[in-house]
Design a protein around this motif. Sequence first.
Motif, PDB file in Angstrom:
ATOM      1  N   LEU A 118      36.796  -5.596   1.990  1.00  0.00           N
ATOM      2  CA  LEU A 118      36.043  -6.484   2.718  1.00  0.00           C
ATOM      3  C   LEU A 118      36.520  -6.428   4.056  1.00  0.00           C
ATOM      4  O   LEU A 118      37.728  -7.147   4.422  1.00  0.00           O
ATOM      5  CB  LEU A 118      35.910  -8.072   2.332  1.00  0.00           C
ATOM      6  CG  LEU A 118      35.128  -8.815   3.291  1.00  0.00           C
ATOM      7  CD1 LEU A 118      33.690  -8.758   3.151  1.00  0.00           C
ATOM      8  CD2 LEU A 118      35.495 -10.332   2.573  1.00  0.00           C
TER       9      LEU A 118
ATOM     10  N   ALA B 138      30.333  -6.592  -3.228  1.00  0.00           N
ATOM     11  CA  ALA B 138      30.590  -5.434  -2.266  1.00  0.00           C
ATOM     12  C   ALA B 138      29.237  -4.880  -1.747  1.00  0.00           C
ATOM     13  O   ALA B 138      28.158  -5.367  -2.143  1.00  0.00           O
ATOM     14  CB  ALA B 138      31.212  -4.370  -3.210  1.00  0.00           C
ATOM     15  N   PRO B 139      29.452  -4.666  -0.505  1.00  0.00           N
ATOM     16  CA  PRO B 139      28.003  -4.180   0.102  1.00  0.00           C
ATOM     17  C   PRO B 139      27.560  -2.883  -0.722  1.00  0.00           C
ATOM     18  O   PRO B 139      28.323  -2.015  -1.003  1.00  0.00           O
ATOM     19  CB  PRO B 139      28.789  -3.869   1.639  1.00  0.00           C
ATOM     20  CG  PRO B 139      29.998  -4.546   1.560  1.00  0.00           C
ATOM     21  CD  PRO B 139      30.406  -4.648   0.486  1.00  0.00           C
ATOM     22  N   GLY B 140      26.411  -3.166  -0.794  1.00  0.00           N
ATOM     23  CA  GLY B 140      25.659  -2.033  -1.243  1.00  0.00           C
ATOM     24  C   GLY B 140      25.486  -2.091  -2.973  1.00  0.00           C
ATOM     25  O   GLY B 140      25.017  -1.373  -3.500  1.00  0.00           O
ATOM     26  N   SER B 141      26.244  -3.004  -3.480  1.00  0.00           N
ATOM     27  CA  SER B 141      26.016  -3.175  -5.046  1.00  0.00           C
ATOM     28  C   SER B 141      24.538  -3.880  -5.336  1.00  0.00           C
ATOM     29  O   SER B 141      23.979  -4.641  -4.419  1.00  0.00           O
ATOM     30  CB  SER B 141      27.145  -4.161  -5.368  1.00  0.00           C
ATOM     31  OG  SER B 141      27.039  -5.517  -5.259  1.00  0.00           O
TER      32      SER B 141
ATOM     33  N   CYS C 109      34.526  -7.322  -6.600  1.00  0.00           N
ATOM     34  CA  CYS C 109      33.180  -7.513  -6.600  1.00  0.00           C
ATOM     35  C   CYS C 109      32.409  -8.178  -7.919  1.00  0.00           C
ATOM     36  O   CYS C 109      33.017  -7.929  -8.974  1.00  0.00           O
ATOM     37  CB  CYS C 109      32.358  -6.170  -6.569  1.00  0.00           C
ATOM     38  SG  CYS C 109      30.533  -6.455  -6.589  1.00  0.00           S
TER      39      CYS C 109
END
Length: 169
Positions: free
Chosen positions: A82, A137-140, A73
């Motif tokens: 991912l 990264a998702p949610g970062s 990330c």
Amino acid sequence: MSANVPELLDAWRMVAAHRRFDGVLPLAAMKRLQGSLVDDGGEVRYSIEFGRDDALQVPYAELTIDTALPLQCQRSLQPFLLPVQLVQRVGLVRSEDEEAALPPDYEALLVPEDGMLRPADLVEDELVLAVPLVPVAPGSEAVEGDWPATEEEQRKASPFAALAALKKQ
């Protein structure tokens, strides 16, 4: 590579026979992808189905890929996986002239003169294209902040600060 998938396939024979191959490849075997990955652990499940388009009779290879790529990330500098699940239909062409006849949803794949394709290369090509330019990264959470410059920093940064000092004399 999986035991049931040959290293080389004759594209035109596979299209004529409407063949399908299912396989698994280790990420460690994909040299062009290595520079984008944090580590090379993991594997890619894929299938390649050859056929001919019903309407236009365009020969194609349809790739279905399912994996998780270990990336870093760029916000948090932490590794993350991912998920990649894609289906891509590539039109098989013998020359660049044939590319114009492909339907808009097909990607072109120029088949070598001998007609031989490497399934591992097709899978790696699609994964290289699936890696985002800047992995996040998702949610970062985005790092946002306002760091105003101090008055002293602003004076030092101004190219006309020396002129202002001369003017005061």
